[in-house]
Design a protein around this motif. Structure first.
Motif, short mmCIF file in Angstrom:
data_model
loop_
_atom_site.label_atom_id
_atom_site.label_comp_id
_atom_site.label_asym_id
_atom_site.label_seq_id
_atom_site.Cartn_x
_atom_site.Cartn_y
_atom_site.Cartn_z
N UNK A 3 0.82 -1.21 0.00
CA UNK A 3 0.00 0.00 0.00
C UNK A 3 0.85 1.25 0.00
N UNK A 4 0.37 2.26 -0.70
CA UNK A 4 0.88 3.63 -0.57
C UNK A 4 -0.10 4.34 0.35
N UNK A 5 0.37 4.74 1.51
CA UNK A 5 -0.50 5.27 2.56
C UNK A 5 -0.27 6.77 2.73
N UNK A 6 -1.30 7.54 2.52
CA UNK A 6 -1.22 9.00 2.66
C UNK A 6 -2.14 9.40 3.81
N UNK A 7 -1.58 10.06 4.82
CA UNK A 7 -2.35 10.44 6.01
C UNK A 7 -2.21 11.92 6.31
N UNK A 8 -3.35 12.57 6.48
CA UNK A 8 -3.40 13.96 6.94
C UNK A 8 -2.49 14.88 6.12
N UNK A 9 -2.50 14.69 4.81
CA UNK A 9 -1.64 15.48 3.93
C UNK A 9 -2.18 16.90 3.80
N UNK A 10 -1.33 17.88 4.10
CA UNK A 10 -1.67 19.29 3.95
C UNK A 10 -0.52 19.98 3.22
N UNK A 11 -0.87 20.76 2.18
CA UNK A 11 0.18 21.42 1.40
C UNK A 11 -0.36 22.69 0.76
N UNK A 12 0.49 23.72 0.75
CA UNK A 12 0.21 24.92 -0.04
C UNK A 12 1.53 25.48 -0.53
N UNK A 13 1.48 26.17 -1.67
CA UNK A 13 2.67 26.84 -2.17
C UNK A 13 2.93 28.11 -1.37
N UNK A 24 -5.75 15.54 3.98
CA UNK A 24 -6.22 14.51 3.05
C UNK A 24 -5.62 13.16 3.43
N UNK A 25 -6.47 12.12 3.46
CA UNK A 25 -6.00 10.76 3.75
C UNK A 25 -6.62 9.77 2.77
N UNK A 26 -5.80 8.86 2.22
CA UNK A 26 -6.30 7.77 1.39
C UNK A 26 -5.19 6.74 1.19
N UNK A 27 -5.56 5.57 0.67
CA UNK A 27 -4.59 4.49 0.42
C UNK A 27 -4.70 4.02 -1.03
N UNK A 28 -3.55 3.64 -1.59
CA UNK A 28 -3.48 3.14 -2.96
C UNK A 28 -2.79 1.78 -2.94
N UNK A 29 -3.40 0.80 -3.60
CA UNK A 29 -2.77 -0.51 -3.75
C UNK A 29 -1.76 -0.43 -4.90
N UNK A 51 4.49 13.03 -4.07
CA UNK A 51 4.89 11.62 -4.00
C UNK A 51 6.37 11.46 -4.36
N UNK A 52 6.85 12.32 -5.26
CA UNK A 52 8.25 12.27 -5.68
C UNK A 52 9.18 12.93 -4.67
N UNK A 53 8.59 13.56 -3.63
CA UNK A 53 9.40 14.19 -2.60
C UNK A 53 9.96 15.54 -2.97
N UNK A 54 9.33 16.22 -3.93
CA UNK A 54 9.87 17.50 -4.39
C UNK A 54 9.54 18.67 -3.47
N UNK A 55 8.46 18.54 -2.66
CA UNK A 55 8.04 19.65 -1.81
C UNK A 55 7.94 19.19 -0.35
N UNK A 56 8.10 20.16 0.55
CA UNK A 56 7.81 19.90 1.96
C UNK A 56 6.31 19.96 2.19
N UNK A 57 5.83 19.13 3.11
CA UNK A 57 4.39 19.07 3.39
C UNK A 57 4.18 18.66 4.83
N UNK A 58 2.94 18.82 5.29
CA UNK A 58 2.55 18.31 6.60
C UNK A 58 1.75 17.03 6.40
N UNK A 59 1.93 16.08 7.31
CA UNK A 59 1.27 14.79 7.18
C UNK A 59 2.28 13.70 6.92
N UNK A 60 1.82 12.60 6.34
CA UNK A 60 2.70 11.45 6.14
C UNK A 60 2.39 10.74 4.83
N UNK A 61 3.45 10.43 4.07
CA UNK A 61 3.35 9.59 2.87
C UNK A 61 4.31 8.42 3.06
N UNK A 62 3.77 7.22 3.13
CA UNK A 62 4.64 6.04 3.31
C UNK A 62 4.38 5.05 2.18
#
Length: 488
Positions: A3-13, A24-29, A51-62
């Protein structure tokens, strides 16, 4: 499977006042073939970059996979194709690469040619083969079929059907339906995932929108009733307060106490009513507005608008095509078809008045007014105001059309070069829709444009029946729009 697990993702430029994503939270198989859709400017490419890690964000992408992005940027295209493949992935077996190229209908001799000599279609296919050969990776495919002809798109569709483990950003309905098994959609207020293809998502979306529209009528009545009740409550407390003054022979202390008590009660009721109004007003959160667009085409007084016979177009020493004949009359909607490199854009530019080397006969009607949308929008810069002024179009009408194409008012203050590719193309289209013309000439008008806006443009053309010459690779669009085919 993982799984690609995205939890409590918050981002703005840094330059933005609003969050692109908020909690934002969701999972991808990682075995899914995931279609990624949403209107232009909603953050699809931004999410890929996160997902590519290009920006800083709040939350978690695993994730237990490595993300790779397409289109892959090749720094030096003068190198041979095999060297470029090796720079992307040097852990493949030769037979594996040959198998992938065969599936993509690419001759093996391209491996030993400079990459820059390959056509757009060949470059796309080679890079896809190299990326899919990598192990433990998850591909982020960002509109891989832009500028590809229908045959090339069909080949890539068949190839991707045999693969798994990717996110595909595309606005081509037929292309998505052939490939994907899940849909990730960026809506107005949330991100949603469903099982199925684009048509499944679209049917679900229509059901939800119809339900919300019906609920809207009920909510409007409830809101009006609550507003009237709040107004009566406010008037009631004010009258009680006024009764303390100008009345002889009454206990003002008692009235004051009664007034304060009733005022507190009325304010409490009013607060509950206002909260109910606010809650009900916020229920309609995800309906996608797609207002009807308008166009004011001019009818050419008589005869053909364009007559072409025995036309040949050259690129350097190369003949792109030769011996082409066609005519365009009032109400024709002619699509130009041909393989990549066959001269479609060159023909479009020639018809639009640019100097293109050619031989043969080409005649445009006397006094013909043309509105032109080029394929490339990268030249756009400055503000919307300056664009409207330079083009000589009505600024109010221009911005009204952009609003109907899902531009937020806050975007009007940004520079055009800060827009997404889809938003830039909408600027060009909106400019053309502001112009009254006998003939509209559009070169790949739907590149990067979201599905809902594509449907709006389809309906516009069918409603107003402009005379149109265009190049477009969206097969669903062509089925509905084209009345004539110009084959190169």
């Amino acid at each position: 499977m993982s799984l690609i697990d995205i939890k409590n993702l918050t981002f703005s430029y840094e330059t933005s006042f609003e969050n692109i994503f908020e909690d934002v939270s969701f999972q991808i198989d990682t075995d899914w073939k995931l279609g990624f859709i949403g209107r232009n400017g909603r953050g699809k490419t931004t999410l890929l970059n996160l997902l590519l890690g290009k920006y800083d964000y709040r939350g978690k992408i695993s994730a237990s996979v490595t993300f790779d992005y397409f289109p892959f940027e090749v720094e030096d295209k003068s190198h041979t194709t095999i060297d470029i493949i090796d720079s992307i992935n040097n852990s493949y077996e030769v037979w594996e690469l040959n198998r992938e190229l065969s599936l993509l209908d690419v001759d093996q001799d391209v491996l030993y040619r400079p990459f820059e000599t390959l056509s757009n279609g060949e470059q796309t296919k080679v890079l896809l083969a190299a990326l899919f050969l990598k192990e433990q990776n998850f591909l982020l495919l960002d509109e891989p079929t832009n500028h590809l002809d229908e045959e090339g798109k069909e080949t890539i569709a068949e190839y991707l059907k045999k693969k798994k483990g990717f996110i595909l950003v595309s606005h081509d309905r037929d292309f998505l339906d052939k490939i994907i098994d899940h849909v990730l959609s960026v809506n107005k207020t949330n991100i949603d995932i469903i099982r199925g293809n684009f048509s499944d998502w679209n049917q679900k979306k229509e059901r939800e929108d119809n339900f919300e529209t019906a609920e809207n009528e009920k909510l409007k009545k409830d809101i009006n009733r609550l507003k009237q009740a709040a107004k009566r409550t406010s008037s009631w407390s004010e009258k009680t307060e006024e009764s303390k003054f100008g009345t002889k022979g009454v206990d003002r202390g008692f009235l004051g106490h009664k007034s304060a008590k009733m005022m507190k009660k009325s304010k409490s009721i009013e607060a509950r009513q206002n909260k109910a109004i606010e809650e009900k007003s916020g229920l309609l959160k995800n309906i996608e507005t797609a207002e009807n667009l308008k166009l004011h085409p001019m009818v050419y007084p008589k005869g053909s608008l364009v007559d072409v016979s025995d036309l040949s177009i050259f690129y350097g020493d190369k003949i792109l095509f030769e011996g082409v004949d066609f005519s365009v009359r009032n109400g024709d909607r002619a699509v130009i078809k041909g393989k990549n490199g066959s001269g479609k854009s060159s023909l479009i530019k020639l018809l639009a008045g640019e100097e293109i080397p050619h031989m043969g006969f080409i005649k445009t009607g006397s006094g013909l007014t043309i509105s032109y949308v080029p394929q490339d929008a990268s030249f756009l810069s400055g503000t919307l105001n300056s664009f409207a002024e330079d083009r000589g179009i009505n600024e109010t009408l221009f911005k009204s059309i952009l609003r109907k194409l899902d531009f937020d008012r806050g975007q009007f203050d940004k520079r055009i070069d800060e827009y997404s590719e889809g938003q830039k193309k909408k600027v060009l289209l909106a400019g053309s829709l502001c112009e009254s013309a006998h003939l509209y000439i559009w070169d790949e008008p739907l590149n990067f444009i979201d599905v809902i806006s594509r449907i709006q443009i389809e309906e516009l053309i069918l409603n107003y029946n402009p005379t149109l010459i265009y190049v477009e690779h969206d097969s669903a669009f062509n089925r509905k729009i084209a009345t004539k085919i110009i084959n190169l």
